[in-house]
Enzyme design. Structure first.
Site, PDB file in Angstrom:
ATOM      1  N   GLU A   1       0.850  -1.184   0.000  1.00 47.19           N
ATOM      2  CA  GLU A   1       0.000   0.000   0.000  1.00 47.19           C
ATOM      3  C   GLU A   1       0.895   1.246   0.000  1.00 47.19           C
ATOM      4  OE1 GLU A   1      -3.505   1.816   2.933  1.00 47.19           O
ATOM      5  OE2 GLU A   1      -1.898   0.605   3.782  1.00 47.19           O
TER       6      GLU A   1
ATOM      7  N   LYS B   1      -9.727   0.666  -1.652  1.00 46.76           N
ATOM      8  CA  LYS B   1      -9.849   0.276  -0.246  1.00 46.76           C
ATOM      9  C   LYS B   1     -11.230   0.628   0.312  1.00 46.76           C
ATOM     10  CE  LYS B   1      -7.203   0.935   4.062  1.00 46.76           C
ATOM     11  NZ  LYS B   1      -6.044   1.708   4.601  1.00 46.76           N
TER      12      LYS B   1
ATOM     13  N   CYS C   1      -4.610  -3.293   3.773  1.00 43.82           N
ATOM     14  CA  CYS C   1      -4.290  -2.862   5.127  1.00 43.82           C
ATOM     15  C   CYS C   1      -5.443  -3.036   6.122  1.00 43.82           C
ATOM     16  CB  CYS C   1      -3.780  -1.422   5.102  1.00 43.82           C
ATOM     17  SG  CYS C   1      -2.904  -0.917   6.602  1.00 43.82           S
TER      18      CYS C   1
END
Length: 257
Positions: free
Chosen positions: A40, A107, A143
């Protein structure tokens, strides 16, 4: 299938990051990796200036990666940012493939936790992405998504046998422990391999997401196949879909709810 996780430290300099990406991809491809994962925020590190300027160069950055992918006949997943309509950016995992158009996972679960508000500058996505490489189906998370087991189960139910997790994990009290625990737990929840690629650890006192290191490949039984330490480096591991079949027969958790 041989996969490579590139544990790097990106910066706020997109040109320097592009050079680091190119050298990492070329090294991993030369070693025989068919799928190469970068963390990321590879395109622009958190805490290194506004993301909007770099996001405007998403087209340039993604074209560079796509050119490498076509030249080397590999698939690459890389953390980027691209403009959102409301003035924020999307935190995007670019999925560059040699014989197909690139895919993008934005995300979904933003890091509004531990005193950080990712949603101030990043807009949430709403897309689940799966894709195939050499007969293996992959899902993608980023994440903070790792804290949501239902998301991983949904990707598994859509056919994912391995889930890629580009990450820039914030250091802090017990955070390294949480990272190691969560990637193993999500493997067990989903019956998938987890390919967790974090940024390397930088001991510079920043509270923005940077990295703790410990990129790892986890098998569907929660076992560590390979793991890196704090420093930058490339992890290589073989993943076998037969292990997924065995895990889901032994532990049929996807049928439970």
């Amino acid at each position: 299938m041989l996969v490579a996780l590139c544990q790097i430290n990106s910066s706020g300099d997109i040109e320097a990051n592009a050079k680091l990406v190119e050298s990492s991809i070329r090294e991993a491809a030369a070693a025989g990796a068919r799928l190469i994962v970068l963390p990321e925020a590879t395109m622009h590190a958190f805490g290194a200036g506004p993301l909007t300027g770099s996001a405007e160069r998403f087209g340039w950055f993604s074209s560079l990666i796509q050119g490498l992918v076509r030249a080397l006949s590999v698939t690459v997943v890389c953390g980027t940012f691209r403009p959102a309509e409301d003035g924020r950016v999307f935190n995007t995992a670019l999925i560059a493939r040699p014989h197909a158009e690139p895919l993008m996972y934005d995300k979904m679960h933003l890091y509004d936790a531990f005193g950080f508000a990712e949603s101030d500058s990043v807009a949430p996505g709403d897309n689940i992405v799966t894709f195939d490489v050499d007969g293996i189906t992959f899902g993608v998370a980023i994440c903070f998504d790792i804290r949501f087991p239902a998301f991983f189960k949904e990707m598994a139910r859509r056919g994912a046998q391995a889930i890629i997790v580009p990450t820039s994990w914030t250091p802090g009290n017990t955070k390294e422990y949480q990272w190691k625990l969560l990637i193993r737990a999500r493997a067990l929840d989903s019956g998938c391999f987890i390919l967790a690629a974090d940024q390397g650890f930088l001991d510079d006192g920043r509270t923005d997401p940077v990295g703790v290191g410990y990129s790892a490949v986890i098998d569907p039984f929660g076992g560590v196949v390979k793991e890196l330490g704090h420093e930058q480096g490339i992890l290589y591991a073989e993943i076998d879909p037969a292990v997924v079949d065995k895990a889901r027969t032994t532990l049929p958790v996807l049928e439970a709810d």
